[in-house]
Design a protein around this motif. Structure first.
Motif, PDB file in Angstrom:
ATOM      1  N   TRP A  21       0.827  -1.208   0.000  1.00  0.00           N
ATOM      2  CA  TRP A  21       0.000   0.000   0.000  1.00  0.00           C
ATOM      3  C   TRP A  21       0.864   1.261   0.000  1.00  0.00           C
ATOM      4  N   VAL A  22       1.889   1.271   0.850  1.00  0.00           N
ATOM      5  CA  VAL A  22       2.793   2.425   0.922  1.00  0.00           C
ATOM      6  C   VAL A  22       3.527   2.619  -0.402  1.00  0.00           C
ATOM      7  N   ILE A  23       4.020   1.510  -0.956  1.00  0.00           N
ATOM      8  CA  ILE A  23       4.747   1.594  -2.239  1.00  0.00           C
ATOM      9  C   ILE A  23       3.828   2.106  -3.342  1.00  0.00           C
ATOM     10  N   GLY A  24       2.591   1.624  -3.349  1.00  0.00           N
ATOM     11  CA  GLY A  24       1.632   2.058  -4.366  1.00  0.00           C
ATOM     12  C   GLY A  24       1.357   3.552  -4.283  1.00  0.00           C
ATOM     13  N   ILE A  25       1.120   4.049  -3.072  1.00  0.00           N
ATOM     14  CA  ILE A  25       0.871   5.482  -2.895  1.00  0.00           C
ATOM     15  C   ILE A  25       2.121   6.293  -3.229  1.00  0.00           C
ATOM     16  N   TYR A  26       3.265   5.823  -2.786  1.00  0.00           N
ATOM     17  CA  TYR A  26       4.524   6.536  -3.066  1.00  0.00           C
ATOM     18  C   TYR A  26       4.752   6.659  -4.575  1.00  0.00           C
ATOM     19  N   ASN A  27       4.594   5.545  -5.287  1.00  0.00           N
ATOM     20  CA  ASN A  27       4.797   5.578  -6.741  1.00  0.00           C
ATOM     21  C   ASN A  27       3.787   6.492  -7.429  1.00  0.00           C
ATOM     22  N   SER A  28       2.558   6.487  -6.910  1.00  0.00           N
ATOM     23  CA  SER A  28       1.538   7.366  -7.474  1.00  0.00           C
ATOM     24  C   SER A  28       1.902   8.832  -7.284  1.00  0.00           C
ATOM     25  N   LEU A  29       2.392   9.165  -6.099  1.00  0.00           N
ATOM     26  CA  LEU A  29       2.790  10.548  -5.814  1.00  0.00           C
ATOM     27  C   LEU A  29       3.990  10.968  -6.667  1.00  0.00           C
ATOM     28  N   VAL A  30       4.930  10.055  -6.843  1.00  0.00           N
ATOM     29  CA  VAL A  30       6.092  10.351  -7.697  1.00  0.00           C
ATOM     30  C   VAL A  30       5.633  10.631  -9.127  1.00  0.00           C
ATOM     31  N   ASN A 155      -1.523  18.558  -5.445  1.00  0.00           N
ATOM     32  CA  ASN A 155      -1.653  19.190  -4.128  1.00  0.00           C
ATOM     33  C   ASN A 155      -2.809  18.599  -3.334  1.00  0.00           C
ATOM     34  N   THR A 156      -3.920  18.333  -4.021  1.00  0.00           N
ATOM     35  CA  THR A 156      -5.068  17.735  -3.341  1.00  0.00           C
ATOM     36  C   THR A 156      -4.713  16.349  -2.822  1.00  0.00           C
ATOM     37  N   ARG A 157      -3.983  15.601  -3.618  1.00  0.00           N
ATOM     38  CA  ARG A 157      -3.619  14.232  -3.236  1.00  0.00           C
ATOM     39  C   ARG A 157      -2.721  14.197  -1.999  1.00  0.00           C
ATOM     40  N   ILE A 158      -1.745  15.110  -1.958  1.00  0.00           N
ATOM     41  CA  ILE A 158      -0.810  15.057  -0.823  1.00  0.00           C
ATOM     42  C   ILE A 158      -1.407  15.662   0.445  1.00  0.00           C
ATOM     43  N   GLN A 159      -2.588  16.293   0.315  1.00  0.00           N
ATOM     44  CA  GLN A 159      -3.194  16.923   1.482  1.00  0.00           C
ATOM     45  C   GLN A 159      -4.383  16.135   2.036  1.00  0.00           C
ATOM     46  N   THR A 160      -4.780  15.074   1.337  1.00  0.00           N
ATOM     47  CA  THR A 160      -5.946  14.311   1.778  1.00  0.00           C
ATOM     48  C   THR A 160      -5.508  13.034   2.495  1.00  0.00           C
ATOM     49  N   VAL A 161      -6.369  12.609   3.415  1.00  0.00           N
ATOM     50  CA  VAL A 161      -6.131  11.383   4.190  1.00  0.00           C
ATOM     51  C   VAL A 161      -6.516  10.180   3.328  1.00  0.00           C
ATOM     52  N   PRO A 162      -5.744   9.086   3.350  1.00  0.00           N
ATOM     53  CA  PRO A 162      -4.540   8.853   4.157  1.00  0.00           C
ATOM     54  C   PRO A 162      -3.238   9.143   3.409  1.00  0.00           C
ATOM     55  N   ASN A 164      -1.802  11.836   2.741  1.00  0.00           N
ATOM     56  CA  ASN A 164      -0.956  12.865   3.336  1.00  0.00           C
ATOM     57  C   ASN A 164       0.064  12.290   4.322  1.00  0.00           C
ATOM     58  N   VAL A 165      -0.259  11.158   4.911  1.00  0.00           N
ATOM     59  CA  VAL A 165       0.678  10.513   5.838  1.00  0.00           C
ATOM     60  C   VAL A 165       1.944  10.091   5.090  1.00  0.00           C
ATOM     61  N   ILE A 166       1.748   9.451   3.940  1.00  0.00           N
ATOM     62  CA  ILE A 166       2.887   9.007   3.124  1.00  0.00           C
ATOM     63  C   ILE A 166       3.617  10.222   2.551  1.00  0.00           C
ATOM     64  N   ALA A 167       2.843  11.232   2.120  1.00  0.00           N
ATOM     65  CA  ALA A 167       3.451  12.436   1.553  1.00  0.00           C
ATOM     66  C   ALA A 167       4.348  13.127   2.575  1.00  0.00           C
ATOM     67  N   ASN A 168       3.877  13.229   3.812  1.00  0.00           N
ATOM     68  CA  ASN A 168       4.693  13.854   4.862  1.00  0.00           C
ATOM     69  C   ASN A 168       5.911  12.997   5.205  1.00  0.00           C
ATOM     70  N   MET A 169       5.702  11.703   5.201  1.00  0.00           N
ATOM     71  CA  MET A 169       6.790  10.788   5.533  1.00  0.00           C
ATOM     72  C   MET A 169       7.950  10.914   4.552  1.00  0.00           C
ATOM     73  N   PHE A 170       7.610  11.101   3.257  1.00  0.00           N
ATOM     74  CA  PHE A 170       8.645  11.167   2.214  1.00  0.00           C
ATOM     75  C   PHE A 170       8.867  12.600   1.709  1.00  0.00           C
ATOM     76  N   HIS A 171       8.363  13.576   2.451  1.00  0.00           N
ATOM     77  CA  HIS A 171       8.628  14.996   2.181  1.00  0.00           C
ATOM     78  C   HIS A 171       8.179  15.441   0.786  1.00  0.00           C
ATOM     79  N   PHE A 172       6.969  15.069   0.394  1.00  0.00           N
ATOM     80  CA  PHE A 172       6.394  15.599  -0.841  1.00  0.00           C
ATOM     81  C   PHE A 172       5.847  16.990  -0.540  1.00  0.00           C
ATOM     82  N   MET A 173       6.402  18.013  -1.211  1.00  0.00           N
ATOM     83  CA  MET A 173       6.010  19.388  -0.953  1.00  0.00           C
ATOM     84  C   MET A 173       4.961  19.850  -1.963  1.00  0.00           C
ATOM     85  N   PRO A 174       4.054  20.743  -1.536  1.00  0.00           N
ATOM     86  CA  PRO A 174       3.051  21.274  -2.474  1.00  0.00           C
ATOM     87  C   PRO A 174       3.721  22.010  -3.628  1.00  0.00           C
TER      88      PRO A 174
END
Length: 202
Positions: A21-30, A155-162, A164-174
């Motif tokens: 789950w974490v890897i999936g969200i991380y790859n999506s954010l990247v 920006n919406t993705r990194i600010q919404t639950v859950p 945002n937890v992964i985004a903060n963990m890996f320092h994804f900035m708006p």
């Protein structure tokens, strides 16, 4: 079956699911962050194309309206500011946008002044340069819209639950939006009077 083994397998399964789950969200954010970067790169290319066209346009106008030195100088200085901001690796997106907006406003003033010179408007070189600039401006507007769209989604993705937890963990900035200010969209009014150089109202 040993109870301890069952518990261990359950915990292992939960950890594997969590990791996937974490890897999936991380790859999506990247992927979304890369789309934002690509969107800005497209705008950057177009802004450089516009900057390259402007000196020739200024020289053409100068041949017919050399006494409009204030307007010509404003365009030249605004272009220099935009080029300097583009070349500065430490310039923020807000600084780039401000410099480009200033250039856009200066170009509107130049186009407004050119209306007073029929010979200039009929010049083939001037018409060709204006056509090229219009095409670039249209592409910039489309690219800006695309960039702002993907920026909003990111920006919406990194600010919404859950997420945002992964985004903060890996320092994804708006990401910042690229917005044209109102001044750069307002076309100046030009007053035409016989035997009097045209005056631009800002």
């Amino acid at each position: 079956m040993n109870v301890g083994l069952v518990i261990a397998l359950v915990i292992l399964a939960i950890l594997i699911i969590l990791a996937v789950w974490v890897i999936g969200i991380y790859n999506s954010l990247v992927g979304m962050r890369n789309r934002v970067g690509n969107g800005w790169a497209q705008i950057d290319v177009l802004l450089k194309q516009r900057a390259d066209l402007i000196p020739n346009l200024v020289e053409t106008v100068k041949g017919y309206a050399g006494h409009e030195s204030g307007v010509l100088q404003a365009v030249t200085q605004a272009r220099a500011g935009a080029v300097a901001a583009a070349a500065n690796p430490n310039a923020s997106l807000e600084q780039r946008a401000a410099a480009e907006n200033q250039l856009s406003h200066a170009m509107l003033n130049l186009n407004a002044v050119s209306e007073a010179y029929p010979d200039l408007k009929a010049n083939v070189n001037f018409m060709d340069l204006q056509a090229q600039l219009r095409q670039v401006e249209d592409k910039i507007a489309y690219a800006r819209q695309f960039y702002n769209d993907v920026t909003m989604k990111y920006n919406t993705r990194i600010q919404t639950v859950p997420t945002n937890v992964i985004a903060n963990m890996f320092h994804f900035m708006p990401a910042q939006y690229f917005v044209a200010d109102e001044q750069s969209r307002v076309v100046p009014q030009v007053n035409f009077q016989p035997n009097v150089p045209p005056q631009v109202r800002f």
